[in-house]
Design an enzyme around this catalytic site. Structure first.
Site, PDB file in Angstrom:
ATOM      1  N   ASP A 206       3.798 -31.946 -20.171  1.00 41.23           N
ATOM      2  CA  ASP A 206       3.233 -31.480 -21.449  1.00 41.23           C
ATOM      3  C   ASP A 206       3.088 -29.962 -21.513  1.00 41.23           C
ATOM      4  O   ASP A 206       2.949 -29.410 -22.598  1.00 41.23           O
ATOM      5  CB  ASP A 206       1.866 -32.128 -21.673  1.00 41.23           C
TER       6      ASP A 206
ATOM      7  N   MET B 109       7.559 -36.674 -26.267  1.00 40.18           N
ATOM      8  CA  MET B 109       6.184 -36.773 -25.775  1.00 40.18           C
ATOM      9  C   MET B 109       5.386 -35.510 -26.070  1.00 40.18           C
ATOM     10  O   MET B 109       5.936 -34.408 -26.130  1.00 40.18           O
ATOM     11  CB  MET B 109       6.168 -37.063 -24.275  1.00 40.18           C
ATOM     12  N   GLY B 110       4.089 -35.654 -26.173  1.00 44.10           N
ATOM     13  CA  GLY B 110       3.177 -34.537 -26.443  1.00 44.10           C
ATOM     14  C   GLY B 110       2.088 -35.005 -27.392  1.00 44.10           C
ATOM     15  O   GLY B 110       2.347 -35.182 -28.571  1.00 44.10           O
ATOM     16  N   ARG B 111       0.907 -35.252 -26.855  1.00 41.40           N
ATOM     17  CA  ARG B 111      -0.153 -35.819 -27.691  1.00 41.40           C
ATOM     18  C   ARG B 111      -0.805 -34.779 -28.580  1.00 41.40           C
ATOM     19  O   ARG B 111      -0.983 -34.972 -29.767  1.00 41.40           O
ATOM     20  CB  ARG B 111      -1.195 -36.512 -26.807  1.00 41.40           C
TER      21      ARG B 111
ATOM     22  N   GLU C 271       5.152 -36.910 -30.571  1.00 42.78           N
ATOM     23  CA  GLU C 271       4.476 -38.198 -30.770  1.00 42.78           C
ATOM     24  C   GLU C 271       3.074 -38.007 -31.349  1.00 42.78           C
ATOM     25  O   GLU C 271       2.532 -38.912 -31.973  1.00 42.78           O
ATOM     26  CB  GLU C 271       4.370 -38.947 -29.440  1.00 42.78           C
TER      27      GLU C 271
ATOM     28  N   THR D 174       2.623 -31.261 -15.118  1.00 39.25           N
ATOM     29  CA  THR D 174       2.642 -32.057 -16.343  1.00 39.25           C
ATOM     30  C   THR D 174       3.841 -31.667 -17.185  1.00 39.25           C
ATOM     31  O   THR D 174       4.152 -30.477 -17.318  1.00 39.25           O
ATOM     32  CB  THR D 174       1.354 -31.926 -17.192  1.00 39.25           C
TER      33      THR D 174
ATOM     34  N   ARG E 218      10.348 -37.977 -18.714  1.00 38.32           N
ATOM     35  CA  ARG E 218       9.534 -37.510 -17.594  1.00 38.32           C
ATOM     36  C   ARG E 218      10.097 -37.935 -16.243  1.00 38.32           C
ATOM     37  O   ARG E 218       9.625 -37.457 -15.212  1.00 38.32           O
ATOM     38  CB  ARG E 218       8.086 -37.983 -17.747  1.00 38.32           C
TER      39      ARG E 218
ATOM     40  N   GLY F 246       0.362 -38.821 -15.082  1.00 42.75           N
ATOM     41  CA  GLY F 246       1.675 -39.323 -15.474  1.00 42.75           C
ATOM     42  C   GLY F 246       2.771 -38.726 -14.618  1.00 42.75           C
ATOM     43  O   GLY F 246       2.711 -37.570 -14.223  1.00 42.75           O
TER      44      GLY F 246
END
Lengths: 405, 405
Positions: free
Chosen positions: A143, A187-189, A244, A141, A294, A11
């Site tokens: 993340d 964002m952040g799974r 998220e 990333t 991002r 990403g």
């Protein structure tokens, strides 16, 4: 004399092109390096022998400065997972063909933890087949979920944008006389680093975000509603930051799965908005920061962009020192004054791993972030870029789309 | 010696506080003006006699500079529509009580076309009842849909943010090797000014946005799908800008109506995303720029912020010249070099009116914006603010929420 190759994967972030500049600039200095090839769309470009001679593309220092303020991946990206070479060697043979044909002695892969899997597998394959091609990973990333490294390139810029925007949303939310709840989805799974970083606003005297929910804490709707009601009794406009990736009981998840087996998640903000509307009944809205978090390089963190360039350059030195299968990492020496050194670690120890928020960063109620975490986050968002503007808009460096086809 | 009052109303922008600074600073210079009262939550604060002495709040030039980089309305806002005074005089009596009690000789209302309705009605009421209180409107709206004025304060900053973000989204969209469509939903219920302004990217050599849909053109799903297919044959990543207010056949509109009888619209981007997925079947995503497009003051247009301050100051001079029921307006003298003058117009001619994109700004296919429009838009987004930062985040000026309660 050898040539080298560099590729970008995963990403987009605001810092991947800065790491490309780091690799490029450091390689220019090295008499032992001749051509510098950029692979189009990550490892796919090497498999398909689709490479660009970067010296014919990045011509001046001004080009490099523009690249550093250009978000996303100038060479394109991919989400390609290599098979195990013992099971399926064909793609490894294609890669080897391209690299041998172009006399490439070192390959630099800028990417996230999935890309570090590629670094690990390729370097193992070359060792096993006796090929002297170094493979080095440059992390990136938003993340911030890579192991061993203190933080990841790209995270600081994303955190600076998200915190700034959260502050502006707070100003926007407080204007009307009626109580309201604003839910901002970040964002952040699986890891809540970016969501947690919004707590930096507390260092500036902001009470917002009043609630912060991260995937590291098991989410409870009952607790959420209790928390929101409690904050509404204290503040007219309650601001909530939510990852998220938090898991809710009746599954907002779409069920889609990407090439790496990750669940594709979205819509948690909208879901919680509906919950608040139905259960509490006050004015409520949800905001998804979407890809802006991002790619908003107009608000890049200077610390992040400079570090991203440095870690790319360090990757070149690492390869020239004869190392392979390594991922470059930051080690934090101190918070204040903020000091980091650059080191390398075994790609096998980073690939496919995730780093989560430490317990000490999360408050005991599991609905906010501790002040201790601020010492970690704050240095990463310091400084701004001196943006080159054109007609009032930040200028970017872009390769014509026909070249990337 | 008289006192004055100032209030802010309607949806937030990045420039409303700059106009407040304009009113405040100009009033400080005037020996005939004593106290400067800020009304909390627009006209509601005057109705309820909830006013703040601004001289005790804005203490230094630094405070004023901070206000100019603080988005939204520092004094709160409202969406309150005055009744006709012939039908319901009670609220007018309350307003008169407050203004008389506080010896207010002039009232400045910073707001959009609904607020100009308040300016018009109040000034008419005062004239009819023989009260010597001047009422002056200072325009603001990111929608740019006010009549007579060349453009509105707040629009330039919103346009700069939206165009910059659109450019960054374009970089983000082009990274993968498969074709994709990205639909960006921009604010604008009836007028497409902000959506149209994204065409400034064409002046920088960007092909994006490849398609631009505004409410001024009747929307057709068939034409939309034909347009998208055609652009996909030319570009790997197609970028579409669409106004929230375009009307689609089977009604995405939620049916909610605000105090002014406006339909509350949302979700057109998501709707078109589904259409593309189902009818074309390629990778597609939609992005809602949400409140960020009206509150991202970290990317304010210097031209906009400076003009917003100037037009506030001009409002004070207009009142001191004995005028009332006037709205301050910009008149453009030339595009290049960009020159504007500040004038005033009858509030009755601006209130409740909307200004739409001229035909010459829209291409013949109705799916993009002409180059002629760029001469209008470009001057409005020029220049950046020298932001005062704190801990890596733009500093804001805020009144403690307990004062605003």
């Amino acid at each position: 004399m050898m040539n080298i190759a560099v590729a970008q994967s995963g990403g987009p972030t605001c810092a991947i092109n800065a790491s490309l500049v780091g690799v490029f600039k450091e390689s220019l200095k090295e008499a032992s390096i001749d051509a510098i090839f950029g692979s189009v769309n990550g490892i796919e470009g090497i498999i398909q022998n689709h490479m660009i001679n970067l010296k014919s593309m990045i011509l001046t220092n001004d080009d490099m400065e523009l690249l550093k303020q250009t978000p996303s991946t100038v060479l394109g990206s991919c989400r390609y997972k290599l098979p195990d070479w013992q099971e399926d060697e064909e793609v490894y043979r294609k890669i080897t063909d391209t690299l041998k044909q172009r006399n490439i002695g070192a390959f630099f892969y800028i990417g996230g933890n999935d890309s570090m899997d590629t670094v690990n597998k390729l370097s193992e394959y070359f060792k096993n087949t006796g090929l002297d091609i170094k493979v080095i990973g440059i992390p990136k990333t938003i993340d911030n979920d890579l192991c061993i490294t203190d933080h990841t390139p790209g995270f600081g810029s994303a955190a600076k944008y998200v915190a700034t925007t959260m502050k502006e949303i707070t100003r926007d939310s407080i204007v009307y006389s009626i109580p309201s709840v604003t839910i901002v989805e970040v964002m952040g799974r699986h890891a809540g680093w970016l969501t947690a970083s919004t707590a930096v606003l507390h260092a500036m005297g902001e009470t917002a975000p009043h609630l912060i929910y991260v995937p590291e804490v098991k989410f409870s709707l009952d607790n959420f509603l209790r928390d929101v009601r409690q904050e509404l009794s204290k503040h007219k406009a309650v601001i909530v930051a939510v990852s998220e990736g938090i898991e809710v009981p009746d599954g907002v998840q779409s069920g889609l799965v990407d090439n790496f087996g990750h669940k594709y998640l979205s819509g948690i903000g909208k879901y919680l908005e509906d919950v608040v509307r139905n259960e509490i009944g006050c004015k409520v809205r949800s905001i998804e920061l979407n890809v802006m978090q991002r790619c908003s390089s107009h608000l890049g963190s200077r610390t992040d962009i400079e570090e991203s360039e440095s870690i790319g350059a360090a990757g070149v030195r690492c390869a020239l020192n004869g190392q392979t299968g390594r991922v470059m990492v930051f080690r934090r020496i101190s918070d204040m004054p903020y000091t980091v050194s650059i080191d390398s670690a075994d790609a096998g120890k980073i690939a496919n791993q995730e780093k989560f928020l430490p317990k000490k960063f999360i408050n005991s109620a599991g609905n906010n972030i501790t002040d201790q975490a601020l010492e970690y986050f704050l240095p990463l968002i310091q400084g701004e870029l001196n943006l080159v503007m054109e007609h009032g808009i930040p200028k970017h460096f872009a390769i014509h789309e026909s070249v990337l086809k």
